[in-house]
Scaffold this motif. Structure first.
Motif, PDB file in Angstrom:
ATOM      1  N   ALA A  85      43.229  47.195  26.777  1.00  0.00           N
ATOM      2  CA  ALA A  85      43.976  48.130  26.839  1.00  0.00           C
ATOM      3  C   ALA A  85      43.857  49.271  25.677  1.00  0.00           C
ATOM      4  CB  ALA A  85      45.653  47.558  26.471  1.00  0.00           C
ATOM      5  N   LEU A  86      44.614  50.287  26.059  1.00  0.00           N
ATOM      6  CA  LEU A  86      44.875  51.364  25.260  1.00  0.00           C
ATOM      7  C   LEU A  86      45.896  51.733  24.484  1.00  0.00           C
ATOM      8  CD1 LEU A  86      42.789  54.039  27.508  1.00  0.00           C
ATOM      9  CD2 LEU A  86      41.628  52.487  25.911  1.00  0.00           C
ATOM     10  N   GLU A  87      46.278  52.049  23.237  1.00  0.00           N
ATOM     11  CA  GLU A  87      47.376  52.645  23.097  1.00  0.00           C
ATOM     12  C   GLU A  87      48.010  53.871  23.950  1.00  0.00           C
ATOM     13  OE1 GLU A  87      49.083  52.207  19.001  1.00  0.00           O
ATOM     14  OE2 GLU A  87      46.803  52.142  18.484  1.00  0.00           O
ATOM     15  N   ARG A  88      49.077  53.705  24.344  1.00  0.00           N
ATOM     16  CA  ARG A  88      49.778  54.754  25.226  1.00  0.00           C
ATOM     17  C   ARG A  88      49.734  56.198  24.464  1.00  0.00           C
ATOM     18  NH1 ARG A  88      53.647  55.340  28.801  1.00  0.00           N
ATOM     19  NH2 ARG A  88      53.548  53.280  29.380  1.00  0.00           N
ATOM     20  N   ALA A 147      48.767  50.362  27.215  1.00  0.00           N
ATOM     21  CA  ALA A 147      48.683  50.552  28.416  1.00  0.00           C
ATOM     22  C   ALA A 147      47.270  50.075  29.092  1.00  0.00           C
ATOM     23  CB  ALA A 147      48.825  51.810  28.982  1.00  0.00           C
ATOM     24  N   PRO A 148      46.891  49.477  30.387  1.00  0.00           N
ATOM     25  CA  PRO A 148      45.860  49.154  30.820  1.00  0.00           C
ATOM     26  C   PRO A 148      44.706  50.091  30.678  1.00  0.00           C
ATOM     27  CG  PRO A 148      47.497  48.424  32.394  1.00  0.00           C
ATOM     28  CD  PRO A 148      48.127  49.185  31.177  1.00  0.00           C
ATOM     29  N   ASN A 149      43.578  49.751  30.145  1.00  0.00           N
ATOM     30  CA  ASN A 149      42.351  50.687  30.003  1.00  0.00           C
ATOM     31  C   ASN A 149      41.835  50.851  31.379  1.00  0.00           C
ATOM     32  OD1 ASN A 149      39.886  51.941  29.722  1.00  0.00           O
ATOM     33  ND2 ASN A 149      39.323  50.740  28.042  1.00  0.00           N
ATOM     34  N   LEU A 150      42.010  52.059  32.055  1.00  0.00           N
ATOM     35  CA  LEU A 150      41.591  52.097  33.509  1.00  0.00           C
ATOM     36  C   LEU A 150      40.390  52.605  33.890  1.00  0.00           C
ATOM     37  CD1 LEU A 150      44.961  54.085  34.621  1.00  0.00           C
ATOM     38  CD2 LEU A 150      44.397  51.606  35.120  1.00  0.00           C
ATOM     39  N   VAL A 156      45.852  36.411  42.378  1.00  0.00           N
ATOM     40  CA  VAL A 156      46.181  35.411  41.217  1.00  0.00           C
ATOM     41  C   VAL A 156      44.821  35.065  40.411  1.00  0.00           C
ATOM     42  CG1 VAL A 156      48.335  34.563  41.876  1.00  0.00           C
ATOM     43  CG2 VAL A 156      46.215  33.628  43.008  1.00  0.00           C
ATOM     44  N   CYS A 157      43.791  35.254  41.024  1.00  0.00           N
ATOM     45  CA  CYS A 157      42.609  34.748  40.414  1.00  0.00           C
ATOM     46  C   CYS A 157      42.139  36.014  39.567  1.00  0.00           C
ATOM     47  CB  CYS A 157      41.725  34.116  41.235  1.00  0.00           C
ATOM     48  SG  CYS A 157      42.142  32.759  42.041  1.00  0.00           S
ATOM     49  N   GLY A 158      42.538  37.079  39.761  1.00  0.00           N
ATOM     50  CA  GLY A 158      41.980  38.227  39.273  1.00  0.00           C
ATOM     51  C   GLY A 158      41.157  39.261  40.007  1.00  0.00           C
ATOM     52  N   ALA A 159      41.113  38.840  41.326  1.00  0.00           N
ATOM     53  CA  ALA A 159      40.102  39.541  42.216  1.00  0.00           C
ATOM     54  C   ALA A 159      40.584  40.979  42.532  1.00  0.00           C
ATOM     55  CB  ALA A 159      39.752  38.672  43.479  1.00  0.00           C
ATOM     56  N   SER A 160      39.894  41.938  42.299  1.00  0.00           N
ATOM     57  CA  SER A 160      40.254  43.574  42.571  1.00  0.00           C
ATOM     58  C   SER A 160      40.082  43.575  43.917  1.00  0.00           C
ATOM     59  CB  SER A 160      39.522  44.337  41.623  1.00  0.00           C
ATOM     60  OG  SER A 160      38.212  44.463  42.405  1.00  0.00           O
ATOM     61  N   SER A 161      40.430  44.932  44.436  1.00  0.00           N
ATOM     62  CA  SER A 161      40.136  45.390  45.925  1.00  0.00           C
ATOM     63  C   SER A 161      38.650  45.587  46.047  1.00  0.00           C
ATOM     64  CB  SER A 161      40.966  46.703  46.036  1.00  0.00           C
ATOM     65  OG  SER A 161      40.338  47.826  45.148  1.00  0.00           O
ATOM     66  N   VAL A 162      37.686  45.592  45.103  1.00  0.00           N
ATOM     67  CA  VAL A 162      36.237  45.494  45.307  1.00  0.00           C
ATOM     68  C   VAL A 162      35.571  44.211  45.202  1.00  0.00           C
ATOM     69  CG1 VAL A 162      34.326  46.573  44.359  1.00  0.00           C
ATOM     70  CG2 VAL A 162      36.341  48.031  44.251  1.00  0.00           C
ATOM     71  N   PRO A 163      35.093  43.915  46.310  1.00  0.00           N
ATOM     72  CA  PRO A 163      34.425  42.567  46.599  1.00  0.00           C
ATOM     73  C   PRO A 163      33.536  42.243  45.399  1.00  0.00           C
ATOM     74  CG  PRO A 163      34.238  43.771  48.765  1.00  0.00           C
ATOM     75  CD  PRO A 163      34.707  44.975  47.845  1.00  0.00           C
ATOM     76  N   GLY A 164      33.561  41.157  44.862  1.00  0.00           N
ATOM     77  CA  GLY A 164      32.875  40.530  43.800  1.00  0.00           C
ATOM     78  C   GLY A 164      33.503  40.877  42.393  1.00  0.00           C
ATOM     79  N   VAL A 165      34.337  41.986  42.526  1.00  0.00           N
ATOM     80  CA  VAL A 165      34.628  42.792  41.100  1.00  0.00           C
ATOM     81  C   VAL A 165      36.159  41.978  40.696  1.00  0.00           C
ATOM     82  CG1 VAL A 165      35.236  44.582  39.627  1.00  0.00           C
ATOM     83  CG2 VAL A 165      33.511  44.638  41.188  1.00  0.00           C
ATOM     84  N   SER A 166      36.222  41.190  39.521  1.00  0.00           N
ATOM     85  CA  SER A 166      37.594  40.854  39.135  1.00  0.00           C
ATOM     86  C   SER A 166      37.994  41.467  37.910  1.00  0.00           C
ATOM     87  CB  SER A 166      37.550  39.277  39.027  1.00  0.00           C
ATOM     88  OG  SER A 166      37.220  38.526  39.959  1.00  0.00           O
ATOM     89  N   ILE A 167      39.301  41.427  37.499  1.00  0.00           N
ATOM     90  CA  ILE A 167      39.692  42.174  36.306  1.00  0.00           C
ATOM     91  C   ILE A 167      40.551  40.937  35.541  1.00  0.00           C
ATOM     92  CG2 ILE A 167      40.904  44.053  35.319  1.00  0.00           C
ATOM     93  CD1 ILE A 167      40.470  45.158  38.210  1.00  0.00           C
ATOM     94  N   ALA A 168      40.495  40.843  34.320  1.00  0.00           N
ATOM     95  CA  ALA A 168      41.247  39.670  33.561  1.00  0.00           C
ATOM     96  C   ALA A 168      41.915  40.388  32.371  1.00  0.00           C
ATOM     97  CB  ALA A 168      40.390  38.556  33.066  1.00  0.00           C
ATOM     98  N   GLY A 169      42.869  40.023  32.140  1.00  0.00           N
ATOM     99  CA  GLY A 169      43.488  40.376  30.602  1.00  0.00           C
ATOM    100  C   GLY A 169      44.147  41.541  30.787  1.00  0.00           C
ATOM    101  N   ASP A 170      44.413  42.252  29.692  1.00  0.00           N
ATOM    102  CA  ASP A 170      45.173  43.496  29.649  1.00  0.00           C
ATOM    103  C   ASP A 170      44.873  44.476  30.347  1.00  0.00           C
ATOM    104  OD1 ASP A 170      47.057  42.475  27.847  1.00  0.00           O
ATOM    105  OD2 ASP A 170      46.305  43.613  25.939  1.00  0.00           O
ATOM    106  N   ALA A 171      43.461  44.644  30.757  1.00  0.00           N
ATOM    107  CA  ALA A 171      43.057  45.485  31.738  1.00  0.00           C
ATOM    108  C   ALA A 171      43.680  45.634  33.154  1.00  0.00           C
ATOM    109  CB  ALA A 171      41.409  45.276  31.883  1.00  0.00           C
ATOM    110  N   ALA A 172      44.323  44.308  33.488  1.00  0.00           N
ATOM    111  CA  ALA A 172      44.945  44.286  34.772  1.00  0.00           C
ATOM    112  C   ALA A 172      46.548  44.274  34.694  1.00  0.00           C
ATOM    113  CB  ALA A 172      44.485  43.092  35.534  1.00  0.00           C
ATOM    114  N   GLY A 173      47.209  44.728  33.436  1.00  0.00           N
ATOM    115  CA  GLY A 173      48.430  44.652  33.214  1.00  0.00           C
ATOM    116  C   GLY A 173      48.637  44.186  31.779  1.00  0.00           C
ATOM    117  N   ILE A 174      49.621  44.462  30.988  1.00  0.00           N
ATOM    118  CA  ILE A 174      49.681  43.858  29.462  1.00  0.00           C
ATOM    119  C   ILE A 174      50.235  42.450  29.581  1.00  0.00           C
ATOM    120  CG2 ILE A 174      50.581  44.294  27.268  1.00  0.00           C
ATOM    121  CD1 ILE A 174      48.503  46.569  28.558  1.00  0.00           C
TER     122      ILE A 174
END
Lengths: 100, 500
Positions: free
Chosen positions: B136-139, B280-283, B308-326
């Motif tokens: 995440a980044l500071e807002r 806020a998530p680092n986008l 629920v497992c962190g899979a994003s809309s891009v095949p093969g790319v997952s997002i975990a932790g604060d990067a996907a929501g604080i």
């Protein structure tokens, strides 16, 4: 504006800031070392020439840009100080060709 | 034992999994995937593992651990587990792009390509799976004077204590809202810093809005910790509440803060002002990778959409932790584990039965770790006037020095989104690539058009998401087709030999 906690016992490293010999602690980032040495303003902006200093310390804001060993636009907070490093303030934009 | 990747030459051309970011989510994802036999590369920008929360914890002294508290000390165990894991670790590495493998340059076997820079040399690395744990980044906290030297982010002060043992030496003022503000106040007070005041900008109505979520918070581990923290800070320094506006003053350097409470105002002298109004998530990397995202009204920020497992809309790319929501450090680590486990399943290193069992267990732990967060989100949601300043003279884009007034002028011209605004004003075009102005610009535009920020959308982010020199890019390996396309011919080794 910052002081080192007395229970910290890292060895010291010497570098220069605008040609002036300056001491840092082993492991300090350039931005941390400059703050520790009392420099809270470390550059001037390219647009208005306003003074700026380190803001986020985590590589996000690019406010701590300095010239390191002749190379401009280095993120001070993401670079660890090493002995003999030459750090200079960057006033305004670094022009292409300024690189040494 | 981890393999330390010292230079770009030490990087393998391909990995089963590339994890970006060595905070709790990234470390846990990498450890988990490696235990299932995946060839893992963990790339991180910093000097040592831990992310911002566990920064420098592996070389912290007992005094440091006492000062920073048990939540910081907990990072030690994670880093010890990481150090003994069988994976590759590239520190001081910048990942500047993630995307589908190039049809020409890709090896055909791996779906994804990661652009990574190490020691001034850039390399494309092939990967089957990528987990982005960029935190995440500071807002942004724009108000008149926030760009002045002597005004810093609260997180910056924490980083200085953790990594360099540096604490503010003068009169220090903390301003803003959120648990981190009080945590930092308490840590600084414990370290003997003169904290003149904590200026709390939390909107008064937040208490009422958070009330319906009190029960789940009260029974969460956050409750007791939070209460202790608040009491500690209130007992040891002056806390000013009900603040409606702030302004920083100083000639060339911060020297005073004007605090408004409705019609009343007061001046507080100080040497350092530390700001915080949530994270806020680092986008930047997730959006540049092409991941879909949504506006989260509760967070008042954008976040990438994940399953629920962190899979994003891009095949093969997952997002975990604060990067996907604080979600905080504990939940981040669990999400990382889940993403690492899922990568192992996807690459057939784990049976479906074993996967389900472990996944269910992790999901239960995750639900427990997330308990109480809804209350915190409502309780510390930063006020609108602190997100979009009323004062037209306030700088929104620090890099290009674009004021809120300028943005309003352009909004009045009818620009539909932040990208057009950027084209008109240069807001978001500087080296920080919108990290410090994005949310401000979007919310200002949304307010002006009277629509949801989700409708306005965010900046169109493109790789490289961090500055890469032309020299680094030029030194990337190129295919023959690409070279012919540019130069018209290919210099062969034999031709070179003739010239000698």
């Amino acid at each position: 504006m910052f002081r080192r906690l007395s229970d910290r016992k890292e060895s010291s490293v010497s570098f220069t800031f605008n040609g002036v010999p300056t001491m840092a602690s082993q492991g300090d980032s350039v931005a941390a070392a400059l703050l520790a040495a009392g420099h809270c303003s470390t550059r001037r902006t390219p647009v208005s020439g306003a003074a700026r200093g380190p803001y986020c310390m985590m590589g996000v804001c690019f406010e701590c840009l300095v010239k390191i060993d002749g190379r401009p636009n280095r993120q001070g907070c993401m670079t660890t100080v090493v002995t003999g490093m030459r750090v200079e303030t960057q006033d305004g934009a670094a022009m292409p060709g300024q690189e040494e | 034992m981890i393999q330390n990747v010292q230079s770009a030459a030490d990087l393998a051309p391909a990995y089963d999994l590339v994890v970006v970011g060595a905070g709790p989510a990234g470390l846990s994802a990498a450890i988990e995937a490696s235990t299932h036999g995946l060839a893992v590369l963990l790339a991180d920008e910093n000097e040592s593992p831990g992310g911002q929360i566990y920064r420098s914890v592996d070389r912290a002294s007992d005094a440091d651990l006492t000062r920073m508290g048990p939540d910081y000390a907990a990072g030690r165990r994670l880093i010890e587990r990481f150090r003994s894991a069988d994976l590759s670790y590239a520190r001081r590495a910048t990942v500047w792009s993630v995307g589908p493998a190039d049809e020409e340059t890709g090896d055909g076997a791996h779906a994804l390509e990661v652009g990574i820079s190490l020691g001034g040399i850039a390399r494309p690395i092939a990967a089957d799976r990528v987990i982005l744990a960029t935190g995440a980044l500071e807002r942004p906290f724009p108000f008149p004077g926030w760009t002045m030297p002597g005004v810093m982010a609260a997180g910056a002060a924490q980083i200085l204590v953790k990594s360099s043992g540096l604490v503010p030496s003068g009169r220090t003022i903390l301003a803003g809202t959120g648990p981190l503000l009080y945590l930092l106040a308490s840590q600084l007070l414990r370290a003997g810093v003169s904290v003149t005041a904590v200026v709390d900008t939390t909107p008064v109505e937040n208490c009422r809005l958070a009330l319906p979520h009190l029960l789940s918070f009260a029974t969460s581990p956050y409750a007791l910790k939070g209460l202790k923290l608040l009491l500690d800070v209130h007992r040891r320094t002056r806390v000013i509440r009900g603040v409606t506006a702030i302004e920083a003053f100083g000639s060339g350097q911060f020297s005073a803060l004007r605090v408004r409470r409705g019609k009343k105002s007061l001046h507080i002298q100080g040497d350092l002002l530390l700001l915080h109004q949530g994270i806020a998530p680092n986008l930047n990397l997730t959006l540049a990778a092409g991941c879909d995202y949504v506006w989260d009204e509760r967070l008042a920020a954008f976040r990438p959409t994940v399953d629920v497992c962190g899979a994003s809309s891009v095949p093969g790319v997952s997002i975990a932790g604060d990067a996907a929501g604080i979600v905080g450090a504990v939940a981040s680590a669990l999400q990382g584990e889940l993403a690492g486990l899922t990568a192992a399943l996807d690459l057939n290193r784990l049976g479906q039965g074993a996967y389900q069992q472990r996944r269910n267990q992790l999901s239960r732990e995750l639900a427990l770790a997330l308990r109480g967060r809804t209350f915190i989100e409502h309780r510390f949601r930063p006020g609108k006037t602190f997100r979009v300043p009323e004062d037209d003279g306030t700088i929104a884009c620090r890099c290009e020095e674009i004021t809120v007034g300028k943005l309003r002028e352009v909004a009045a011209l009818g620009v539909p989104g932040p990208n057009q605004m950027k084209a008109f004003t240069r807001c978001g075009m500087g080296p920080c690539q919108g990290r410090l102005c994005g949310l401000t610009a979007v919310e200002l535009l949304a307010q002006y058009r009277d629509v949801s920020p989700g409708e306005v959308g965010y900046y169109r982010l493109r790789p490289p998401i961090k500055p890469v020199t032309l020299g680094e890019l030029a030194a990337l390996p190129h295919t023959e087709i690409a070279i012919v396309a540019v130069a018209g011919f290919v210099e062969r080794a034999a031709d070179g030999a003739q010239g000698k």
